[in-house]
Design an enzyme around this catalytic site. Structure first.
Site, mmCIF file in Angstrom:
data_model
loop_
_atom_site.group_PDB
_atom_site.id
_atom_site.type_symbol
_atom_site.label_atom_id
_atom_site.label_comp_id
_atom_site.label_asym_id
_atom_site.label_seq_id
_atom_site.Cartn_x
_atom_site.Cartn_y
_atom_site.Cartn_z
ATOM 1 N N PHE A 12 0.720 -1.458 -0.025
ATOM 2 C CA PHE A 12 -0.213 0.372 -0.321
ATOM 3 C C PHE A 12 0.367 0.964 0.096
ATOM 4 C CE2 PHE A 12 -2.126 2.747 3.649
ATOM 5 C CZ PHE A 12 -2.916 3.116 2.633
ATOM 6 N N THR A 121 6.305 3.352 12.811
ATOM 7 C CA THR A 121 4.889 2.766 12.876
ATOM 8 C C THR A 121 4.600 3.810 14.732
ATOM 9 O OG1 THR A 121 2.826 2.361 13.476
ATOM 10 C CG2 THR A 121 5.087 0.696 13.752
ATOM 11 N N GLU A 123 2.590 2.847 16.462
ATOM 12 C CA GLU A 123 2.211 1.591 17.779
ATOM 13 C C GLU A 123 3.213 0.996 18.350
ATOM 14 O OE1 GLU A 123 -0.041 -1.548 15.968
ATOM 15 O OE2 GLU A 123 -0.787 -0.191 14.526
ATOM 16 N N LYS A 152 7.890 -3.864 15.172
ATOM 17 C CA LYS A 152 8.670 -2.949 14.137
ATOM 18 C C LYS A 152 9.513 -1.931 15.405
ATOM 19 C CE LYS A 152 7.230 -1.437 11.154
ATOM 20 N NZ LYS A 152 8.075 -1.582 9.499
HETATM 21 P P1 NAD Z 1 1.655 -3.891 3.243
HETATM 22 O O1 NAD Z 1 1.146 -4.704 3.679
HETATM 23 O O2 NAD Z 1 0.322 -2.718 2.307
HETATM 24 O O3 NAD Z 1 2.218 -4.132 2.027
HETATM 25 C C1 NAD Z 1 4.029 -4.618 2.925
HETATM 26 C C2 NAD Z 1 4.355 -4.887 1.336
HETATM 27 O O4 NAD Z 1 5.590 -5.868 1.805
HETATM 28 C C3 NAD Z 1 4.009 -5.843 0.475
HETATM 29 O O5 NAD Z 1 4.313 -5.716 -0.637
HETATM 30 C C4 NAD Z 1 4.586 -7.070 1.041
HETATM 31 O O6 NAD Z 1 4.384 -7.961 -0.145
HETATM 32 C C5 NAD Z 1 6.293 -6.514 0.949
HETATM 33 N N1 NAD Z 1 7.141 -7.716 1.751
HETATM 34 C C6 NAD Z 1 6.421 -8.444 2.733
HETATM 35 N N2 NAD Z 1 6.963 -8.994 3.378
HETATM 36 C C7 NAD Z 1 8.645 -8.910 2.557
HETATM 37 C C8 NAD Z 1 9.644 -9.462 2.482
HETATM 38 N N3 NAD Z 1 10.210 -10.017 3.404
HETATM 39 N N4 NAD Z 1 10.229 -8.900 2.142
HETATM 40 C C9 NAD Z 1 10.415 -8.071 1.002
HETATM 41 N N5 NAD Z 1 9.154 -7.531 0.629
HETATM 42 C C10 NAD Z 1 7.901 -8.005 1.256
HETATM 43 O O7 NAD Z 1 2.253 -2.697 4.122
HETATM 44 P P2 NAD Z 1 1.467 -0.895 4.368
HETATM 45 O O8 NAD Z 1 0.810 -0.368 4.919
HETATM 46 O O9 NAD Z 1 1.922 -0.207 3.110
HETATM 47 O O10 NAD Z 1 2.891 -0.496 4.907
HETATM 48 C C11 NAD Z 1 4.182 -0.454 4.719
HETATM 49 C C12 NAD Z 1 5.247 0.177 6.025
HETATM 50 O O11 NAD Z 1 4.479 1.036 6.635
HETATM 51 C C13 NAD Z 1 5.471 -0.928 7.425
HETATM 52 O O12 NAD Z 1 6.799 -1.027 7.521
HETATM 53 C C14 NAD Z 1 4.702 -0.447 8.252
HETATM 54 O O13 NAD Z 1 5.128 -1.043 9.504
HETATM 55 C C15 NAD Z 1 3.935 0.859 8.238
HETATM 56 N N6 NAD Z 1 2.942 2.136 8.099
HETATM 57 C C16 NAD Z 1 2.296 1.259 7.564
HETATM 58 C C17 NAD Z 1 1.021 2.368 8.387
HETATM 59 C C18 NAD Z 1 -0.155 2.145 7.864
HETATM 60 O O14 NAD Z 1 -1.164 2.806 8.399
HETATM 61 N N7 NAD Z 1 -0.513 1.507 7.372
HETATM 62 C C19 NAD Z 1 1.202 3.368 9.171
HETATM 63 C C20 NAD Z 1 2.423 3.539 9.595
HETATM 64 C C21 NAD Z 1 4.068 2.781 8.838
HETATM 65 O O1 DAU Z 2 -0.737 3.244 13.307
HETATM 66 C C1 DAU Z 2 -0.618 2.760 12.008
HETATM 67 C C2 DAU Z 2 -0.910 1.714 11.929
HETATM 68 O O2 DAU Z 2 -2.517 1.578 11.305
HETATM 69 C C3 DAU Z 2 0.431 1.016 10.747
HETATM 70 O O3 DAU Z 2 1.486 0.499 11.882
HETATM 71 C C4 DAU Z 2 -0.035 -0.599 10.515
HETATM 72 O O4 DAU Z 2 0.712 -1.400 9.860
HETATM 73 C C5 DAU Z 2 -1.657 -0.379 10.045
HETATM 74 O O5 DAU Z 2 -2.101 -1.748 9.869
HETATM 75 C C6 DAU Z 2 -2.928 0.415 11.345
HETATM 76 O O6 DAU Z 2 -2.970 -0.553 12.468
HETATM 77 P P1 DAU Z 2 -3.973 -0.353 12.992
HETATM 78 O O7 DAU Z 2 -4.570 -1.471 13.614
HETATM 79 O O8 DAU Z 2 -4.751 0.635 13.731
HETATM 80 O O9 DAU Z 2 -4.918 -0.228 12.032
HETATM 81 P P2 DAU Z 2 -6.943 -1.486 11.174
HETATM 82 O O10 DAU Z 2 -6.637 -0.513 9.844
HETATM 83 O O11 DAU Z 2 -6.331 -2.231 11.488
HETATM 84 O O12 DAU Z 2 -7.712 -0.770 12.034
HETATM 85 C C7 DAU Z 2 -7.477 0.246 12.192
HETATM 86 C C8 DAU Z 2 -8.389 0.671 13.797
HETATM 87 O O13 DAU Z 2 -9.725 0.285 13.190
HETATM 88 C C9 DAU Z 2 -8.917 -0.175 14.597
HETATM 89 O O14 DAU Z 2 -9.010 0.466 16.283
HETATM 90 C C10 DAU Z 2 -8.954 -1.737 14.743
HETATM 91 C C11 DAU Z 2 -10.101 -1.340 13.865
HETATM 92 N N1 DAU Z 2 -10.648 -2.054 12.978
HETATM 93 C C12 DAU Z 2 -10.350 -1.903 12.420
HETATM 94 C C13 DAU Z 2 -10.843 -3.126 11.202
HETATM 95 C C14 DAU Z 2 -10.524 -4.326 10.445
HETATM 96 C C15 DAU Z 2 -12.613 -2.170 13.074
HETATM 97 O O15 DAU Z 2 -13.464 -2.052 14.178
HETATM 98 N N2 DAU Z 2 -13.145 -3.236 12.374
HETATM 99 C C16 DAU Z 2 -12.401 -3.807 11.559
HETATM 100 O O16 DAU Z 2 -12.843 -4.771 10.836
#
Ligand code: NAD
Ligand code: DAU
Length: 332
Positions: A12, A121, A123, A152
């Site tokens: 993503f 993150t 978190e 993380k």
């Molecule tokens: P995601 O799960 O959508 O994507 C992760 C990607 O990493 C995927 O394309 C997957 O194929 C690849 N991957 C997983 N394991 C691998 C490996 N061993 N080798 C190579 N590639 C691998 O995750 P995201 O939500 O895009 O998060 C990306 C980064 O941002 C992560 O480090 C996450 O901790 C951090 N982050 C996410 C959020 C959020 O809200 N999603 C917020 C803050 C930080």
């Molecule tokens: O804060 C940053 C983090 O945000 C990243 O490090 C993580 O990679 C990312 O997945 C995200 O973590 P959360 O656990 O906060 O995200 P998630 O989308 O899983 O859930 C957001 C909130 O919504 C959380 O309080 C759980 C709740 N939730 C989640 C799902 C999937 C629901 O209420 N219903 C749902 O179906």
């Protein structure tokens, strides 16, 4: 920086970052991605030919990582196992990718003297009370709650140790919850949007009073690029855009924006150990590096995200049934 290795570039935030680099720099990228269930090459389909090389592989593969790192000016490390719910049912891949994978990247950038930016993150700081006036800052002690956030946190500490012990040229950022296009349907906002599209009622964990600090993923990308270009080596930057909302309000916003009654969702069982509230103080990033978010209207960003999922069903439909089957097994 002419050539950047983006790990996890088919995920993503990584894919959105690659698109951001294409639009705002002249850099070319090498994407290294294992294409786990969360990776999707289709997210990179629009990237201009000639500016991206895609390498299918794992960040724990030391030989591959060494070869790729030797040929670039910088590494931006997004690759991770990223979903809290998955880390509760099967923690092992989180240790392999988030800990061993980050270690492998660190050894390669150390050997070749290559600049690293490590994506992390908010978190890692644990959670806040709903009425706590404080927010997370760069000095908040680490206190992770889930296997995901613990790995993380471990990866961040490895980066800090490699900076101090070996002089690795690295920065770290800890960002809050992202939303926007190309997010896997397991995550909160896309899960609810795609449920509504399919005529299924959205699912709210517990009471839904949990607060997340939402930021549009393109604002995350602009902050990462700013840190890569101007950040101080060894420094940590928190990234957030003052987007605190509780889950109940977000689910109701989605329903209303999609023309449904605001109460047409189900409460499901809560996530074990569910963090209550995250909130980011991004003062350092704003004052020292002059960064500002572009998406300051959450409802407008959410509406654009809904429109994207409505228009891109072919992108998310193949993941939907498998994802919901996983949730059904744990009653969520
Ligand atoms: P995601 O799960 O959508 O994507 C992760 C990607 O990493 C995927 O394309 C997957 O194929 C690849 N991957 C997983 N394991 C691998 C490996 N061993 N080798 C190579 N590639 C691998 O995750 P995201 O939500 O895009 O998060 C990306 C980064 O941002 C992560 O480090 C996450 O901790 C951090 N982050 C996410 C959020 C959020 O809200 N999603 C917020 C803050 C930080
Ligand atoms: O804060 C940053 C983090 O945000 C990243 O490090 C993580 O990679 C990312 O997945 C995200 O973590 P959360 O656990 O906060 O995200 P998630 O989308 O899983 O859930 C957001 C909130 O919504 C959380 O309080 C759980 C709740 N939730 C989640 C799902 C999937 C629901 O209420 N219903 C749902 O179906």
């Amino acid at each position: 920086m002419n050539k950047i290795l983006v790990t996890g570039g088919a995920g993503f935030i990584g894919a959105n970052f690659v698109h951001h680099l294409m639009a705002h720099t002249d850099a070319s990228v090498v994407v290294l991605d294992k294409l786990t269930y969360a990776g999707n090459e289709a997210s990179l389909a629009d990237v201009p030919a000639g500016r991206m090389e895609f390498v299918h592989g794992a960040i724990e593969d030391a030989e591959l990582v060494d070869r790729l790192v030797a040929g670039v000016d910088a590494v931006v490390h997004f690759a991770a196992e990223s979903h809290n719910d998955n880390s509760l049912s099967n923690p092992r891949p989180f240790l392999d990718t988030n800990i061993v994978g980050t270690y492998t990247i660190l050894e390669a950038v150390r050997k070749h003297g290559v600049r690293l930016h490590h994506i992390s993150t908010d978190e890692v700081y644990g959670d806040l009370e709903l009425d706590d006036p404080a927010k997370f800052s760069e000095t908040t002690p680490y206190n992770p709650s889930s296997p995901y956030s613990a790995t993380k946190a471990g990866s961040d500490l490895l980066v800090r140790a490699w900076v101090r012990s070996f002089g690795v040229q690295a920065t770290i950022s800890n960002c809050s919850n992202n939303y926007g296009p190309y997010q896997h349907v397991e995550k909160f906002i896309p899960r609810q949007i795609t449920n509504v599209i399919r005529g299924v009622r959205p699912k709210l964990y517990g009471t839904g009073e949990n607060v997340r600090d939402w930021i549009h993923t393109d604002d995350h990308s602009s902050a990462v690029l700013r840190i890569l270009e101007r950040g101080e080596i060894g420094q940590t930057y928190l990234i957030g855009a003052n987007g605190e909302r509780n889950n109940k309000d977000v689910i109701e916003d989605i329903l209303v924006l999609m023309g449904q009654p605001r109460d047409s969702y189900d409460h499901v069982s809560d996530r074990p150990g569910h963090d209550l509230r995250y909130a980011i103080d991004a003062t350092r990033l704003r004052t020292e590096l002059g960064w500002e978010p572009a998406y300051t209207d959450f409802e407008a960003g959410l509406k654009a995200t809904i429109d994207w999922y409505v228009a891109n069903e072919a992108w998310w439909a193949p993941q939907k049934d498998e994802t919901e089957a996983k949730y059904a097994k744990v009653g969520r």
